[in-house]
Design an enzyme around this catalytic site. Structure first.
Site, PDB file in Angstrom:
ATOM      1  N   GLU A 128      -0.783  -8.207   5.441  1.00 49.82           N
ATOM      2  CA  GLU A 128      -0.445  -8.312   6.876  1.00 49.82           C
ATOM      3  C   GLU A 128      -1.683  -8.215   7.762  1.00 49.82           C
ATOM      4  OE1 GLU A 128      -0.215  -5.696   5.078  1.00 49.82           O
ATOM      5  OE2 GLU A 128      -0.619  -3.898   6.267  1.00 49.82           O
ATOM      6  N   CYS A 143       0.834  -1.214   0.000  1.00 45.95           N
ATOM      7  CA  CYS A 143       0.000   0.000   0.000  1.00 45.95           C
ATOM      8  C   CYS A 143       0.868   1.262   0.000  1.00 45.95           C
ATOM      9  CB  CYS A 143      -0.989  -0.065   1.153  1.00 45.95           C
ATOM     10  SG  CYS A 143      -2.415   0.971   0.857  1.00 45.95           S
ATOM     11  N   HIS A 199      -3.383  -5.193   1.720  1.00 47.09           N
ATOM     12  CA  HIS A 199      -2.736  -5.407   3.021  1.00 47.09           C
ATOM     13  C   HIS A 199      -2.694  -6.876   3.429  1.00 47.09           C
ATOM     14  CE1 HIS A 199      -2.315  -1.239   4.496  1.00 47.09           C
ATOM     15  NE2 HIS A 199      -3.334  -1.000   3.683  1.00 47.09           N
TER      16      HIS A 199
HETATM   17  N1  GLN Z   1      -3.738   6.420   1.204  1.00 49.51           N
HETATM   18  C1  GLN Z   1      -2.438   6.156   1.733  1.00 49.51           C
HETATM   19  C2  GLN Z   1      -1.375   6.980   1.040  1.00 49.51           C
HETATM   20  O1  GLN Z   1      -1.618   7.553   0.042  1.00 49.51           O
HETATM   21  C3  GLN Z   1      -2.086   4.689   1.625  1.00 49.51           C
HETATM   22  C4  GLN Z   1      -3.064   3.884   2.441  1.00 49.51           C
HETATM   23  C5  GLN Z   1      -2.514   2.637   3.039  1.00 49.51           C
HETATM   24  O2  GLN Z   1      -1.293   2.421   3.116  1.00 49.51           O
HETATM   25  N2  GLN Z   1      -3.417   1.848   3.532  1.00 49.51           N
HETATM   26  O3  GLN Z   1      -0.282   7.030   1.499  1.00 49.51           O
END
Ligand code: GLN
Length: 192
Positions: A173, A78, A171
């Site tokens: 994890e 992410c 995610h």
């Molecule tokens: N929206 C977050 C960002 O732009 C990422 C979200 C996440 O890691 N769950 O950094």
């Protein structure tokens, strides 16, 4: 095997817990010294702008970039995927920028538009993988050396591998499914 998890901000504790279930040494990394002697590094989800600023403040960005160029396996989830990308729409901070992917932040909308979906990830086998997307980014473009590992039903690319670099928009994890982490460990040990 010794895996560091960048612990500047975000979901690092969950990654450490999964790595320990897989019986590898997992260490939180906050300072430059913590990057020494690692076999692999995970950059967790969280807020990419905050993680990036903290990495800069602690002089980690250049070092992680060098380690990646010298072949250290790195797995970004992410926000971690955002920081590995070399093109990012609307990131007001310096990424590590080592993967040849273009990433769009918050591509699915706001926090309330977060969702879960079953993903087909052929490298993990037949059984679908639980994809948890929280204000997730997507991969808009990928270079010729990048292998796309997972797509949503509408064709959106959400996981990729380039050499020893691995990234996903979701995610793993936060699930009980250890396969994505095991896949990263297989990259680290040279089995993938
Ligand atoms: N929206 C977050 C960002 O732009 C990422 C979200 C996440 O890691 N769950 O950094």
């Amino acid at each position: 095997m010794r895996i560091g998890v960048l612990a500047s901000q975000g979901a690092f504790a969950e990654h450490i817990a999964i790595l320990r279930q897989l019986e590898v040494e997992a260490l939180p990394v906050r300072l430059l010294q913590g990057l020494r002697g690692l076999d692999g590094l995970i950059i967790p989800g969280g807020e990419s702008t905050s993680i990036s600023r903290l990495m800069l403040a602690y002089n980690l960005v250049t070092e992680i970039r060098e380690l990646a160029k010298n072949g250290l396996p790195i797995f970004g989830t992410c926000a971690g995927m955002i920081l590995l990308a070399n093109k990012i729409s609307d990131l007001d901070a310096e990424p590590i920028g080592v993967m040849d992917i273009t990433v769009r932040r918050n591509a699915f909308g706001r926090q309330t538009d977060s969702f879960e979906t079953e993903l087909k990830i052929p490298v993990l086998g037949e059984k679908p993988f639980p994809g948890i997307f929280i204000r997730a980014p997507l991969i808009e473009q990928a270079g010729s050396e990048v292998e796309i590992l997972a797509r949503l039903a509408n064709g959106t690319d959400v996981a990729a591998k380039q050499g020893k670099l691995l990234a996903c928009a979701f995610h793993p994890e936060l699930t009980n499914d250890l396969r994505f982490h095991q896949y990263f460990l297989d990259i680290v040990s040279g089995r993938q």
